[in-house]
Design a protein around this motif. Structure first.
Motif, PDB file in Angstrom:
ATOM      1  N   LEU A   8      23.149   1.453  -8.784  1.00 10.65           N
ATOM      2  CA  LEU A   8      22.740   0.077  -8.520  1.00 10.65           C
ATOM      3  C   LEU A   8      21.618  -0.351  -9.465  1.00 10.65           C
ATOM      4  O   LEU A   8      21.656  -1.438 -10.044  1.00 10.65           O
ATOM      5  CB  LEU A   8      22.311  -0.072  -7.054  1.00 10.65           C
ATOM      6  N   ILE A   9      20.634   0.501  -9.637  1.00 10.02           N
ATOM      7  CA  ILE A   9      19.518   0.204 -10.541  1.00 10.02           C
ATOM      8  C   ILE A   9      20.026   0.001 -11.965  1.00 10.02           C
ATOM      9  O   ILE A   9      19.622  -0.943 -12.653  1.00 10.02           O
ATOM     10  CB  ILE A   9      18.444   1.314 -10.459  1.00 10.02           C
ATOM     11  N   MET A  34      15.297   2.938  -2.958  1.00  7.56           N
ATOM     12  CA  MET A  34      15.225   2.310  -4.286  1.00  7.56           C
ATOM     13  C   MET A  34      14.021   2.841  -5.070  1.00  7.56           C
ATOM     14  O   MET A  34      14.128   3.164  -6.247  1.00  7.56           O
ATOM     15  CB  MET A  34      15.115   0.786  -4.161  1.00  7.56           C
ATOM     16  N   THR A  35      12.883   2.923  -4.410  1.00  6.74           N
ATOM     17  CA  THR A  35      11.657   3.299  -5.114  1.00  6.74           C
ATOM     18  C   THR A  35      11.533   4.797  -5.345  1.00  6.74           C
ATOM     19  O   THR A  35      10.570   5.250  -5.964  1.00  6.74           O
ATOM     20  CB  THR A  35      10.410   2.772  -4.378  1.00  6.74           C
ATOM     21  N   ALA A  36      12.505   5.562  -4.900  1.00 11.63           N
ATOM     22  CA  ALA A  36      12.518   6.998  -5.197  1.00 11.63           C
ATOM     23  C   ALA A  36      12.851   7.253  -6.667  1.00 11.63           C
ATOM     24  O   ALA A  36      12.598   8.338  -7.178  1.00 11.63           O
ATOM     25  CB  ALA A  36      13.531   7.710  -4.301  1.00 11.63           C
ATOM     26  N   TRP A  37      13.369   6.228  -7.344  1.00  7.73           N
ATOM     27  CA  TRP A  37      13.753   6.364  -8.751  1.00  7.73           C
ATOM     28  C   TRP A  37      12.630   5.873  -9.655  1.00  7.73           C
ATOM     29  O   TRP A  37      12.153   4.752  -9.500  1.00  7.73           O
ATOM     30  CB  TRP A  37      15.047   5.590  -9.020  1.00  7.73           C
ATOM     31  N   THR A 154      29.463  -6.143  -5.441  1.00  4.11           N
ATOM     32  CA  THR A 154      29.339  -7.587  -5.693  1.00  4.11           C
ATOM     33  C   THR A 154      28.892  -7.839  -7.121  1.00  4.11           C
ATOM     34  O   THR A 154      29.464  -8.685  -7.820  1.00  4.11           O
ATOM     35  CB  THR A 154      28.338  -8.221  -4.700  1.00  4.11           C
ATOM     36  N   ILE A 155      27.893  -7.128  -7.573  1.00  5.81           N
ATOM     37  CA  ILE A 155      27.393  -7.295  -8.938  1.00  5.81           C
ATOM     38  C   ILE A 155      28.477  -6.958  -9.956  1.00  5.81           C
ATOM     39  O   ILE A 155      28.646  -7.660 -10.950  1.00  5.81           O
ATOM     40  CB  ILE A 155      26.137  -6.421  -9.173  1.00  5.81           C
ATOM     41  N   GLN A 156      29.207  -5.898  -9.701  1.00  2.30           N
ATOM     42  CA  GLN A 156      30.227  -5.455 -10.649  1.00  2.30           C
ATOM     43  C   GLN A 156      31.414  -6.417 -10.762  1.00  2.30           C
ATOM     44  O   GLN A 156      32.115  -6.392 -11.753  1.00  2.30           O
ATOM     45  CB  GLN A 156      30.714  -4.048 -10.287  1.00  2.30           C
TER      46      GLN A 156
END
Length: 158
Positions: A8-9, A34-37, A154-156
């Motif tokens: 996703l990122i 998300m913020t684990a990356w 959705t983004i893809q």
């Protein structure tokens, strides 16, 4: 194997898009994932954990009459939560999650495990409802996985 959040990122980064979140029953779990990356700050702008109806109203702008007529666990509330997060942060995308993680709080119409989601972005406003099984942690984990996967798909498609 690539993690759904890493994928996703990457998708957000490739498009120069940004993301904000509005979470209720997941208590910030998706933001935590998300913020684990490392380096995610170029695409992830922030999150709102609006657990109470009061915070949904006062922070995200969910209309009181919608909360009182359809309840916090509903597609309309999820849409308003995502819209509010998007407006407050100015992001390309916003995702919201609101539900009943349990073990208490379920009803015949909305049993434990009922979770509503919304995605708001360029030309997109959609909401959905899912029913997950398991204990509280299972419902929370399934919810954030579903939200991440739904946003990525959705983004893809754009």
């Amino acid at each position: 194997m690539i993690d759904i959040y890493q994928e996703l990122i990457q998708a957000l980064r490739q498009r120069r898009h940004t993301l904000s979140l509005a979470e209720s029953c997941t208590g910030g779990l998706m933001a935590s994932q998300m913020t684990a990356w490392p380096g995610v700050s170029d695409v992830f702008m922030g999150s709102f954990v609006t657990y109470s109806n009061r915070m949904k109203r006062e922070v995200l702008g969910v209309p009181a009459h919608i909360l009182s007529t359809v309840g916090a666990v509903s597609r309309p509330v999820a849409l308003h939560m995502a819209r509010g997060a998007k407006v407050l942060t100015g992001t390309t995308w916003a995702v919201s999650i609101t539900g009943i993680a349990g073990p208490l709080g379920g009803t015949d119409k909305k049993p434990v495990g009922t979770v509503c989601f919304a995605i708001v972005g360029p030309g997109v406003e959609k909401a959905s409802q899912q029913l997950f099984t398991g204990d509280r942690v299972d419902v929370q984990k399934a919810s954030v996985q579903f939200a991440a996967k739904s946003l990525l798909e959705t983004i893809q498609t754009l």
